[in-house]
Motif scaffolding. Sequence first.
Motif, mmCIF file in Angstrom:
data_model
loop_
_atom_site.group_PDB
_atom_site.id
_atom_site.type_symbol
_atom_site.label_atom_id
_atom_site.label_comp_id
_atom_site.label_asym_id
_atom_site.label_seq_id
_atom_site.Cartn_x
_atom_site.Cartn_y
_atom_site.Cartn_z
ATOM 1 N N TRP A 187 75.933 56.533 32.165
ATOM 2 C CA TRP A 187 76.617 56.153 33.509
ATOM 3 C C TRP A 187 77.789 57.092 33.895
ATOM 4 O O TRP A 187 78.585 57.676 33.194
ATOM 5 N N ALA A 188 77.949 57.386 35.200
ATOM 6 C CA ALA A 188 78.825 58.312 35.742
ATOM 7 C C ALA A 188 79.397 57.748 37.123
ATOM 8 O O ALA A 188 78.225 57.463 37.811
ATOM 9 N N ASN A 189 80.467 58.012 37.296
ATOM 10 C CA ASN A 189 80.840 57.507 38.743
ATOM 11 C C ASN A 189 82.218 58.145 38.797
ATOM 12 O O ASN A 189 82.843 58.704 38.163
ATOM 13 N N MET A 190 82.871 57.887 39.961
ATOM 14 C CA MET A 190 84.018 58.273 40.234
ATOM 15 C C MET A 190 85.114 56.980 40.298
ATOM 16 O O MET A 190 85.009 56.013 40.807
ATOM 17 N N THR A 191 86.233 56.936 39.631
ATOM 18 C CA THR A 191 87.094 56.027 39.460
ATOM 19 C C THR A 191 88.608 56.381 39.699
ATOM 20 O O THR A 191 88.962 57.613 39.791
ATOM 21 N N THR A 192 89.089 55.623 40.090
ATOM 22 C CA THR A 192 90.749 55.903 40.380
ATOM 23 C C THR A 192 91.695 55.038 39.321
ATOM 24 O O THR A 192 91.512 54.167 38.622
ATOM 25 N N ALA A 193 92.927 55.418 39.494
ATOM 26 C CA ALA A 193 93.961 54.920 38.811
ATOM 27 C C ALA A 193 94.333 53.583 39.025
ATOM 28 O O ALA A 193 94.446 52.688 38.251
ATOM 29 N N ILE B 246 75.166 42.757 31.255
ATOM 30 C CA ILE B 246 76.050 41.747 30.863
ATOM 31 C C ILE B 246 77.561 42.253 31.073
ATOM 32 O O ILE B 246 78.458 41.508 31.930
ATOM 33 N N ALA B 247 77.906 43.577 30.973
ATOM 34 C CA ALA B 247 79.011 43.855 31.146
ATOM 35 C C ALA B 247 78.968 45.195 32.081
ATOM 36 O O ALA B 247 78.011 45.675 32.372
ATOM 37 N N SER B 248 80.316 45.353 32.654
ATOM 38 C CA SER B 248 80.468 46.283 33.766
ATOM 39 C C SER B 248 81.033 47.702 32.726
ATOM 40 O O SER B 248 81.649 47.626 31.975
ATOM 41 N N PRO B 249 80.386 49.021 33.489
ATOM 42 C CA PRO B 249 80.650 50.288 32.484
ATOM 43 C C PRO B 249 82.085 50.388 32.379
ATOM 44 O O PRO B 249 82.735 51.019 31.810
ATOM 45 N N SER B 250 82.815 49.548 33.656
ATOM 46 C CA SER B 250 84.235 50.208 33.712
ATOM 47 C C SER B 250 85.214 49.169 33.129
ATOM 48 O O SER B 250 86.352 49.079 33.471
ATOM 49 N N ALA B 251 84.515 47.984 32.813
ATOM 50 C CA ALA B 251 85.431 46.696 32.176
ATOM 51 C C ALA B 251 86.207 47.164 30.903
ATOM 52 O O ALA B 251 85.963 47.914 30.337
ATOM 53 N N GLY B 252 87.624 46.859 31.267
ATOM 54 C CA GLY B 252 88.559 46.987 30.369
ATOM 55 C C GLY B 252 89.330 48.084 30.416
ATOM 56 O O GLY B 252 90.276 48.576 29.577
ATOM 57 N N SER B 253 89.003 49.045 31.560
ATOM 58 C CA SER B 253 89.593 50.416 31.516
ATOM 59 C C SER B 253 90.683 50.260 32.410
ATOM 60 O O SER B 253 91.669 51.270 32.605
ATOM 61 N N GLY B 254 90.966 49.282 33.214
ATOM 62 C CA GLY B 254 91.995 49.233 34.013
ATOM 63 C C GLY B 254 91.957 49.828 35.144
ATOM 64 O O GLY B 254 92.914 50.144 36.085
ATOM 65 N N ARG B 255 90.766 50.940 35.634
ATOM 66 C CA ARG B 255 90.574 51.518 36.678
ATOM 67 C C ARG B 255 89.959 50.956 37.900
ATOM 68 O O ARG B 255 89.106 50.261 37.530
ATOM 69 N N LEU C 283 86.233 62.058 38.079
ATOM 70 C CA LEU C 283 84.743 61.857 37.334
ATOM 71 C C LEU C 283 84.841 61.004 35.900
ATOM 72 O O LEU C 283 85.763 61.354 35.135
ATOM 73 N N SER C 284 83.997 60.045 35.928
ATOM 74 C CA SER C 284 84.216 58.949 34.815
ATOM 75 C C SER C 284 82.933 58.980 33.979
ATOM 76 O O SER C 284 81.871 58.529 34.884
ATOM 77 N N THR C 285 82.813 58.828 32.700
ATOM 78 C CA THR C 285 81.531 58.533 32.106
ATOM 79 C C THR C 285 81.496 57.594 30.944
ATOM 80 O O THR C 285 82.693 57.498 30.388
ATOM 81 N N ARG D 197 85.520 57.537 29.515
ATOM 82 C CA ARG D 197 86.090 58.793 29.456
ATOM 83 C C ARG D 197 86.533 59.062 31.013
ATOM 84 O O ARG D 197 85.406 59.428 31.782
ATOM 85 N N VAL D 198 87.679 59.608 31.050
ATOM 86 C CA VAL D 198 87.962 60.451 32.423
ATOM 87 C C VAL D 198 88.032 61.677 32.339
ATOM 88 O O VAL D 198 88.895 62.095 31.455
ATOM 89 N N GLU D 199 87.554 62.470 33.116
ATOM 90 C CA GLU D 199 87.373 63.859 33.182
ATOM 91 C C GLU D 199 88.851 64.430 33.664
ATOM 92 O O GLU D 199 89.363 63.976 34.804
ATOM 93 N N GLN D 200 89.565 65.149 33.024
ATOM 94 C CA GLN D 200 90.597 65.810 32.995
ATOM 95 C C GLN D 200 90.761 67.263 33.305
ATOM 96 O O GLN D 200 91.761 67.931 34.011
ATOM 97 N N GLY D 201 89.474 67.932 33.384
ATOM 98 C CA GLY D 201 89.252 69.302 33.765
ATOM 99 C C GLY D 201 89.352 69.632 35.275
ATOM 100 O O GLY D 201 89.594 70.841 35.369
#
Length: 515
Positions: free
Chosen positions: A130-136, A99-108, A145-147, A161-165
Motif C-alpha cells: 500500500w502507498a499513499n500520501m499522509t500528513t502529520a 479488517i484494519a486500515s493501513p494507517s491505523a495507529g500511526s496518528g497521521r 509518501l507513506s508505505t 513508513r514515512v518517506e523522509q528523502g
Amino acid sequence: MAAISPIVATSPSPLPPQVPDPALTAPARVDFVVEHEATVSLVPKSVEDRAWEPVVATHRTDPKRIAVVYEHRGPGAACSLNPTIRISHDGGLTWRSTIASPSAGSGRGVGLHAAIAWGPGPSGTDRLYWANMTTARCGDGRFSLSTTYSDDEGATWSKLRVEQGTPPWVGGFPDIAVDRDPASPNFGTVYVGYNWLAAGADGPGFHLLASADFGTTWTATEIAPAPGPRGYDDWWRIGYRLRPAVDGAVYASWYQVDLRRWDRNNIFAKGGSGNVGRLGVAVSRIEFDPAAKTFEVGLSRAAVTVPETPYTTSGASAPGTSGNVRPDPVWLHGFDVDPATGQLYVAVAAYGAATDGGPRGSIRVGRSDDGGETWSVVNLPAASDDEGHPRSSIRPNLVAGPGYVLVTIRTLDDTGSAATIGSAFTFSTDGGTTWQAPTAISGERWPASNLGGVVNGTGLRERAEQLADGSVFWAYGDGRYASGSKAGRVAIVGTLIRLESHPIAGTGLDGRHPS
C-alpha cells in the motif's frame, strides 16, 4: 530515510531485436466477453458518502482473488477521508473490507490517491503493498509518501513508513508495482513513484523508490522530464505508471505538458495555448541493481502526444457536461509492457472539435518495439452511436497480455445537453495494428449531470489489470446511483472481462502482471 542512489543518465540499455516468437504472439481465437458487472464499494447514501479513484491489484496465481482500494469520503472517516480496501475471492462478484486500515495507529492524517499492488513476499508468501500520501495531522496540507504492507489480506499491517528523502508537499499521486516474473532478476522488487517539488525547480520531480527486501528498506532515484521544445523549459507532469519488464527492468510513464512558465502556486494551470508547447505521455526505462542498490536511468522520451485544444490546455468541460466530467487526459492514461514480447503500449485520449461527423474524442494507442525510443501510433475505432449522435472515447486503461492488447474506455455522448456516460472495451490480437469495434460493458448509461457539481466526480484515475488466467478486471467510478449533482452519489463498479479462448500452449499466462 531512503538511500539516494547514484543516477546514471543514459540512453536505454540496448535491447535484443524484437522478433516475436509465433508461439507467444499468435494465439488461437482470442476473444473477450463480459462475465459480470458488480458494485465494488457499498452503495453511497448521500453526496457526502461517496467513493472514487479505484486502483486494482490482482493476485499473481489466483484469478479469483482481487483487491481494490478507493477513496471514500464519509461521516466518521479520519480527516473526512477513508482510503478503503475491498477484497474479493470470487472474481469480483462479492466483496469484503479489510479488517484494519493501513494507517491505523500511526496518528497521521490520510490523504488522497492511495495505490496498492499484490506480489510475492518472504518465503513464498503473498504480500499486499500500500502507498499513499499522509500528513502529520488532519488539515495540514503537506503530504509525505507513506508505505506499508500486509501478509494477511489487511487483517494487520506493518508499521507505517514515512518517506523522509523528499520534503512534504501538496502533491504526490503515487503509483506502486511489483516485479512478479519468477524468471526476472528482480523478482519480488517493489517500486513506488510519486510527485514532489524541489526548491527552485521548473516543475515537479519524479521520485522513484525500489525495495529488494519486500518493502522493508528502499533506495531512491530521480526520473527527469522528457526535454521540451525550444522555449518551453518548464513542465507539469503527473499520472505516473510503473510496469516491470520481462528482463528485470522497470518502465515508467507519465502525462507531461511542456510550458513556457509553470506556476508553482497554481500547479494545475497550463496557462492556455500560448503557454503550452506539447502535451502527451512520456516514458523512461530504468534498471535497478538490487545488490549494489544503484539505478541506471534511461532517457525520458515523448511517446504519444495529443493536440492542443481548449479541453486539453485549459481544462474545459466537454459539451453537455460540467464540473468534473472533463476530457483532459492529465489524470489518466493506459500503459503496459507485453509479458511475452517486451513491446510497450501507451493509450491516451485526444479531445477537440469534431471532424467529418466523427466524435470529438478518440483514443490514441502507441506501440514501441525498441524500449521506448520510437513509437507507431494508431487511433482506436469510434464507439457505437446507437442514439443517433457520435460518442467520444475518453479515459483509457490498457492491459497487454500474451497475444492481445485490451483497452477500456468511457464513452461520452457528443451532445449539447443531457450527455450520458457508458463503459466499453476494445482489443487487438495483432500487436495493436487493428482493433475490434468497442463493446459496451452493459446497457447501463448514466447522465453526466449526475456528477457535474461533485468534486472528484468520476474520480481522477481508475484501473484495469490482468488476472492470473489472462482475463481482465476493471474498476471505475460510476454515477448510476445519483439523481443529480446535489445528490451526486459516486460508487465504485467493477467488471470482469473474461478471456474466452486461451492462447496456445506455451504462452506463459502465469500471472506475471506487475500489479
